[in-house]
Design an enzyme around this catalytic site. Structure first.
Site, mmCIF file in Angstrom:
data_model
loop_
_atom_site.group_PDB
_atom_site.id
_atom_site.type_symbol
_atom_site.label_atom_id
_atom_site.label_comp_id
_atom_site.label_asym_id
_atom_site.label_seq_id
_atom_site.Cartn_x
_atom_site.Cartn_y
_atom_site.Cartn_z
ATOM 1 N N GLY A 48 14.174 -37.893 -3.146
ATOM 2 C CA GLY A 48 13.642 -38.952 -3.993
ATOM 3 C C GLY A 48 12.454 -39.664 -3.357
ATOM 4 N N ARG A 76 10.692 -23.413 -8.544
ATOM 5 C CA ARG A 76 11.809 -23.190 -7.619
ATOM 6 C C ARG A 76 11.936 -21.714 -7.266
ATOM 7 N NH1 ARG A 76 16.445 -27.018 -10.462
ATOM 8 N NH2 ARG A 76 15.544 -29.021 -9.828
ATOM 9 N N GLU A 133 0.832 -1.208 0.000
ATOM 10 C CA GLU A 133 0.000 0.000 0.000
ATOM 11 C C GLU A 133 0.867 1.258 0.000
ATOM 12 O OE1 GLU A 133 -0.240 -2.633 1.881
ATOM 13 O OE2 GLU A 133 -2.278 -3.043 2.542
ATOM 14 N N CYS A 158 -2.786 -3.646 6.896
ATOM 15 C CA CYS A 158 -2.368 -3.908 8.273
ATOM 16 C C CYS A 158 -2.779 -2.771 9.196
ATOM 17 C CB CYS A 158 -0.873 -4.181 8.355
ATOM 18 S SG CYS A 158 0.174 -2.779 7.980
ATOM 19 N N THR A 167 19.281 -38.940 -3.289
ATOM 20 C CA THR A 167 19.108 -38.234 -4.569
ATOM 21 C C THR A 167 20.382 -37.480 -4.947
ATOM 22 O OG1 THR A 167 16.733 -38.043 -4.295
ATOM 23 C CG2 THR A 167 17.761 -36.418 -5.716
ATOM 24 N N ARG A 227 17.355 -21.761 -13.184
ATOM 25 C CA ARG A 227 18.241 -21.353 -14.288
ATOM 26 C C ARG A 227 17.487 -20.655 -15.405
ATOM 27 N NH1 ARG A 227 20.084 -26.220 -12.419
ATOM 28 N NH2 ARG A 227 19.291 -27.568 -14.091
ATOM 29 N N ASP A 259 22.039 -38.488 -8.360
ATOM 30 C CA ASP A 259 21.813 -37.533 -9.455
ATOM 31 C C ASP A 259 22.805 -36.372 -9.508
ATOM 32 O OD1 ASP A 259 19.624 -39.029 -9.958
ATOM 33 O OD2 ASP A 259 18.129 -37.472 -9.580
ATOM 34 N N CYS A 266 -0.742 0.341 7.376
ATOM 35 C CA CYS A 266 -1.180 0.719 6.034
ATOM 36 C C CYS A 266 -2.605 1.271 6.049
ATOM 37 C CB CYS A 266 -1.107 -0.483 5.092
ATOM 38 S SG CYS A 266 0.576 -0.951 4.721
HETATM 39 C C1 AOF Z 1 -0.070 -5.010 4.416
HETATM 40 N N1 AOF Z 1 0.574 -4.876 3.223
HETATM 41 O O1 AOF Z 1 2.115 -5.473 1.742
HETATM 42 C C2 AOF Z 1 1.923 -6.763 3.697
HETATM 43 C C3 AOF Z 1 1.226 -6.913 4.927
HETATM 44 O O2 AOF Z 1 6.553 -6.989 10.298
HETATM 45 P P1 AOF Z 1 5.704 -5.999 9.587
HETATM 46 O O3 AOF Z 1 5.539 -4.729 10.316
HETATM 47 O O4 AOF Z 1 6.136 -5.787 8.150
HETATM 48 O O5 AOF Z 1 4.226 -6.641 9.491
HETATM 49 C C4 AOF Z 1 4.040 -7.944 9.031
HETATM 50 C C5 AOF Z 1 2.554 -8.180 8.901
HETATM 51 O O6 AOF Z 1 2.018 -7.248 7.965
HETATM 52 C C6 AOF Z 1 2.189 -9.543 8.351
HETATM 53 O O7 AOF Z 1 2.050 -10.503 9.366
HETATM 54 C C7 AOF Z 1 0.852 -9.243 7.718
HETATM 55 O O8 AOF Z 1 -0.140 -9.169 8.715
HETATM 56 C C8 AOF Z 1 1.045 -7.860 7.165
HETATM 57 N N2 AOF Z 1 1.529 -7.911 5.796
HETATM 58 N N3 AOF Z 1 0.233 -6.022 5.214
HETATM 59 O O9 AOF Z 1 -0.911 -4.193 4.766
HETATM 60 C C9 AOF Z 1 1.554 -5.684 2.833
HETATM 61 N N4 AOF Z 1 2.934 -7.588 3.333
HETATM 62 ZN ZN ZN Z 2 0.905 -2.751 5.936
#
Ligand code: AOF
Ligand code: ZN
Length: 359
Positions: free
Chosen positions: A295, A182, A50, A73, A194, A205, A198, A82
């Site tokens: 494996g 990956r 955000e 958040c 494995t 890549r 292997d 946010c």
């Molecule tokens: C959002 N926008 O792009 C993400 C969120 O450790 P902090 O302060 O970065 O907070 C981590 C928490 O923030 C995570 O557990 C989740 O609740 C939220 N992630 N929230 O508004 C974001 N990545």
């Molecule tokens: Zn946030």
């Protein structure tokens, strides 16, 4: 929202313990909707999506709609909430997809927005938005990384040839898809057998995505891997860790070669590594997802312990025959707890995805 979810996919595997969230700020001044800000959770997990999108939009955010793939958040973590940032920016409407199970946020992000008079539309395409953050959700709700088991099978259900070294089962298109898988993982794991048979590289890549190789982990209780294998020789370019029991005599030599050793607990009464403890440990180290690439024995252990969340079976066009190593899983004996998802025909190979039913 579908476009916002696609945007969020870009940083899957790069955001550490944070989910890769997408945000689009959209305004319509009478000539149709225009995107004025876009954000994806930054590599490492911060800044949040955000904040990045609002910075791009500037004053154009006033009266606009913000599409977010996760409830914004509400907590003061390493960055301010946010939800507050959206209020301050003057956004008129927030359309959100998935709710956030993080107890610091859950429901409170939306409440902050509503209390400020913002129109909130939650749960739009929530199921679709949860896919790119499934690792984050698993780590939070199951306290372990999300585990995907990927196996390549010959037409007769074999994953390799006994004593025969690496067998090319799948073609170039399926292999590129595997490398993309990956790139989306923070860690990849195989058994010591494995590595012995292997000598795999286990890197991504794909041109332009070479720096997205995951941490490579070998399950090797007694540390019987040879120092000359690729995984050890390239440990300084792409991190390699060995999950071991006790203090194997070779430990110092592996450390000197740049490998990390993870001391594990044994499964009671055995000389085998306790997988659930190892996954606990990986979650504590910040890993949200793990790709298990074989494996047969390693795959079977993860399955028997109920530790597999997703399965990818890629069936090639070739036949290995009676000296093959039978796959612990085939499309025809898939346990009922997995439901079939996406299927892709990739050149001569069929790529099938399955997902555990309960979440
Ligand atoms: C959002 N926008 O792009 C993400 C969120 O450790 P902090 O302060 O970065 O907070 C981590 C928490 O923030 C995570 O557990 C989740 O609740 C939220 N992630 N929230 O508004 C974001 N990545
Ligand atoms: Zn946030």
């Amino acid at each position: 929202m579908a476009a916002t979810i696609r945007l969020s996919e870009r940083h899957v595997g790069l955001t550490g313990t944070n989910p890769s969230v997408g945000t689009l700020i959209v305004r319509d001044d009478g000539n149709g909707p225009v995107i004025v800000g876009r954000g994806i959770t930054a590599p490492g997990g911060r800044p949040h999506a955000e904040t990045i999108a609002l910075a791009e939009a500037g004053d154009l955010a006033i009266g606009a709609t913000a599409y977010v793939t996760l409830e914004p958040c509400a907590h003061h973590g390493r960055t301010p909430p946010c939800a507050d940032a959206l209020v301050r920016a003057g956004v008129a409407r927030v359309v959100a997809a998935a709710g956030d199970p993080d107890p610091r946020v859950s429901g409170r992000g939306h409440a902050i927005l509503r209390d400020a008079g913002i129109d909130v539309v939650p749960h739009l395409l929530a199921e679709e938005a949860r896919q790119p953050m499934s690792g984050y959700l698993a780590r939070l709700t199951k306290k372990r990384p999300e585990v995907t088991l990927k196996l390549a099978l010959s037409r007769d259900g074999m994953i390799g040839r006994r004593g025969g070294g690496q067998v090319a089962i799948t073609g170039a298109i399926a292999n590129a898809q595997t490398h993309l898988l990956r790139a989306r993982h923070g860690a990849i794991l195989v058994g010591a057998g494995t590595v012995l048979a292997d000598d795999p590289a286990l890197t991504c890549r794909l041109p332009g995505l070479e720096d997205r190789s995951p941490l490579r982990i070998v399950l090797d209780a007694g540390l019987r891997t040879k120092l000359t294998v690729q995984l050890v020789r390239t440990a300084r370019e792409t991190p390699t860790a060995f999950a071991v029991l006790g203090q194997p005599p070779a430990a110092a030599a592996f450390r000197a070669a740049g490998c990390d050793l993870v001391a594990c607990e044994a499964e009671p009464g055995t000389e085998r590594i306790a997988l659930d403890e190892l996954l606990d440990d990986l979650a504590a180290r910040g890993h949200s997802n793990l790709l298990v690439e074989g494996g047969a024995e390693t795959a079977r252990s993860f399955l028997e312990h109920g530790l597999v969340d997703r399965v990818v079976l890629v069936t090639g066009d070739m036949v290995i025959g009676p000296d093959g190593i039978a796959s612990p899983l085939t499309p025809s004996d898939m346990p009922a707890e997995f439901r079939a998802g996406r299927q892709l025909q990739l050149g001569p190979d069929l790529w099938r995805e399955y997902e555990r039913r309960t979440f």
